[in-house]
Design a protein around this motif. Structure first.
Motif, short mmCIF file in Angstrom:
data_model
loop_
_atom_site.label_atom_id
_atom_site.label_comp_id
_atom_site.label_asym_id
_atom_site.label_seq_id
_atom_site.Cartn_x
_atom_site.Cartn_y
_atom_site.Cartn_z
N ASP A 119 -3.88 15.71 12.25
CA ASP A 119 -3.91 14.29 11.89
C ASP A 119 -5.25 13.71 12.35
N VAL A 120 -6.29 13.84 11.52
CA VAL A 120 -7.65 13.42 11.91
C VAL A 120 -8.27 12.49 10.86
N GLY A 121 -7.44 11.73 10.16
CA GLY A 121 -7.97 10.81 9.16
C GLY A 121 -8.57 11.55 7.98
N PHE A 122 -9.66 10.98 7.45
CA PHE A 122 -10.26 11.54 6.22
C PHE A 122 -11.38 12.54 6.52
N VAL A 180 0.87 -1.18 0.00
CA VAL A 180 0.00 0.00 0.00
C VAL A 180 0.90 1.23 0.00
N VAL A 181 0.60 2.19 -0.86
CA VAL A 181 1.46 3.38 -0.92
C VAL A 181 1.25 4.19 0.38
N PRO A 182 2.34 4.50 1.09
CA PRO A 182 2.19 5.06 2.45
C PRO A 182 1.92 6.57 2.44
N VAL A 183 0.72 6.94 2.06
CA VAL A 183 0.32 8.35 2.05
C VAL A 183 -0.81 8.51 3.04
N LYS A 184 -0.68 9.47 3.96
CA LYS A 184 -1.77 9.69 4.90
C LYS A 184 -2.30 11.11 4.81
N PRO A 185 -3.59 11.30 5.11
CA PRO A 185 -4.17 12.65 5.02
C PRO A 185 -3.84 13.49 6.24
N ILE A 186 -3.43 14.71 6.02
CA ILE A 186 -3.20 15.67 7.11
C ILE A 186 -4.08 16.90 6.82
N ARG A 187 -5.09 17.06 7.67
CA ARG A 187 -6.07 18.13 7.39
C ARG A 187 -5.48 19.52 7.57
N GLY A 188 -5.85 20.40 6.67
CA GLY A 188 -5.50 21.82 6.79
C GLY A 188 -6.77 22.63 6.68
N GLN A 189 -6.95 23.58 7.60
CA GLN A 189 -8.09 24.50 7.52
C GLN A 189 -7.54 25.89 7.23
N LEU A 190 -8.33 26.65 6.52
CA LEU A 190 -7.90 27.98 6.07
C LEU A 190 -9.15 28.87 6.04
N VAL A 191 -9.04 30.10 6.50
CA VAL A 191 -10.21 30.99 6.42
C VAL A 191 -9.91 32.11 5.43
N GLN A 192 -11.00 32.65 4.88
CA GLN A 192 -10.87 33.80 3.99
C GLN A 192 -11.51 35.00 4.68
N LEU A 193 -10.75 36.09 4.78
CA LEU A 193 -11.26 37.33 5.37
C LEU A 193 -11.46 38.34 4.24
N GLN A 194 -12.32 39.32 4.49
CA GLN A 194 -12.46 40.39 3.50
C GLN A 194 -11.86 41.67 4.07
#
Ligand SMILES: Cc1cc2nc3c(=O)[nH]c(=O)nc-3n(C[C@H](O)[C@H](O)[C@H](O)COP(=O)(O)OP(=O)(O)OC[C@H]3O[C@@H](n4cnc5c(N)ncnc54)[C@H](O)[C@@H]3O)c2cc1C
Length: 372
Positions: free
Chosen positions: A269-272, A222-236
């Motif tokens: 690191d919160v999975g998918f 299995v190709v060893p790639v794991k998801p790492i969540r990123g959150q980003l906000v947009q301001l005006q």
């Protein structure tokens, strides 16, 4: 080498779409399989910062790959504009990294000297000179490192432009269709199973980002790639309030011409799980205010999340499979997938059209992570 090889690209993120475009330009018969719609993976959340000398601080290989890819950006964007006819936001206005504590001053001054020694332009800006560069940057800062060659790009626009340009060159996109399995076929061809059907091609490019591990490659680990969540906000904010990417210990700002300011990002690191959290939104707002205090009054106009595809050593997994002839991995771009896109495109094109072995492939060889 075939003049017009058949290629299946799995995944239509920034990597899959730009690879599909280049291969179709080079004469390949390209099909793209995508579970959702183009750009709906990590790509939709990306801040699009092009900054090898910030992101690549620690890793020599990452920095040199980033540097090479940054050098390819001008022609890459020109080609994409010409082939798609799309308008793309792309700025090389530099990054302004604030030192908020004495330890940051030492670190950034050392970095500046090292960059100058390796021929990369950088400048230490004392607070008294902030007005010339970023008048609204925090007056609490002790100085800033300006790296003028850095920049940013609108990532969704690049991805959609590449998808459109690929289609103009004859590529066929099959969306809402996920690949399940990749397998060796007779005569050195490679097969892909998706939606109850199997397709054959001369090459398959596995560019499914964080989901790459969910696609079974017959006979391989299995190709060893794991998801790492990123959150980003947009301001005006007011257009022009922030002039260039501003970076600090707790986050960064990316200024769009219309006054939108992207503020990133979390590393989780919160999975998918692709949902966003109120806690992250508050944290990112605070990070923005620490860099530019007047952003305290800016409204949050949207929140984006994406799953960065991370490999065991933070470097992409890019190269030929040693198990399934014709399979090429192009995944695990983690925090620098956009920066590394032009180089990735070139390396995959070289592999498909057998243009000789680029030394960068040594660092990225899938085999370093097992039987791939
Ligand atoms: C918040 C955030 C900020 C970022 N900021 C930057 C930045 O400033 N600069 C930078 O260089 N990078 C940045 N990145 C990283 C960058 O966005 C990623 O490295 C890049 O988007 C990865 O692109 P990709 O095409 O490999 O993956 P993705 O965009 O995730 O695309 C993979 C695609 O494959 C599809 N797929 C999944 N499974 C299957 C299947 N079985 N069959 C077919 N298709 C499938 C998915 O639906 C998806 O569309 C950021 C990431 C995040 C989350």
């Amino acid at each position: 080498m075939q003049v017009s090889p058949a290629v299946i690209v799995i995944g239509a993120g920034v990597v899959g779409c730009t690879v599909a475009h280049q291969l179709a330009r080079s004469g390949a018969k390209v099909q793209v399989l995508e579970t959702r719609q183009p750009g709906q993976g990590a790509t939709r959340a990306s801040a699009g910062i092009l900054a090898p000398y910030i992101e690549g601080h620690e890793l020599g290989a990452l920095r040199s790959l980033g540097r090479r890819s940054l050098d390819l950006f001008d022609p890459f964007i020109s080609q994409l504009r010409a082939d798609s006819g799309h308008d793309l936001i792309y700025r090389r206005t530099g990054t302004f990294e604030l030192a908020l504590e004495e330890t940051d001053v030492d670190r950034l001054r050392r970095l500046s000297s090292a960059l100058s020694a390796s021929g990369v332009e950088s400048r230490w800006v004392p607070p008294a000179d902030f007005a010339k560069y970023e008048p609204l940057a925090s007056p609490a800062a002790l100085g800033a490192l300006l790296i003028p060659t850095h920049g940013f790009v609108g990532v969704m626009a690049v991805t959609l432009a590449a998808a459109a340009a690929a289609q103009k060159c004859g590529a066929h996109f099959r969306t809402e269709l996920g690949a399940i399995r990749v397998f060796a076929s007779p005569m050195g061809r490679v097969g892909v199973e998706a939606g109850g059907t199997s397709w054959q091609a001369d090459h398959v490019v596995l560019a499914a980002g964080s989901w790459s591990s969910q696609i079974r490659v017959e006979g391989a680990d299995v190709v060893p790639v794991k998801p790492i969540r990123g959150q980003l906000v947009q301001l005006q904010a007011e257009p022009g309030a922030v002039q260039r990417v501003i970076w600090g210990p707790a986050g960064y700002l990316v200024p769009w011409p219309d006054g939108a300011v992207l503020v990133g990002s979390t590393v989780e690191d919160v999975g998918f799980d692709e949902s966003h959290t109120e806690e992250a939104v508050r944290g990112l707002q605070a990070a923005a205010v620490a860099l530019v205090p007047s952003l305290a009054n800016a409204a949050v106009t949207s929140v984006r999340t994406g799953l960065r595809p991370r490999g065991p050593d933070d470097l992409p997994i890019l190269g030929r499979s040693a198990v399934v002839p014709g399979l090429i991995y192009a995944t695990a771009h983690y925090r620098n997938g956009v920066l590394l896109t032009p180089l990735t495109v070139r390396l995959v094109d070289d592999l498909v059209f057998d243009k000789g072995s680029d030394p960068a492939l040594r660092d990225l060889d899938p085999a370093r992570h097992g039987r791939l």
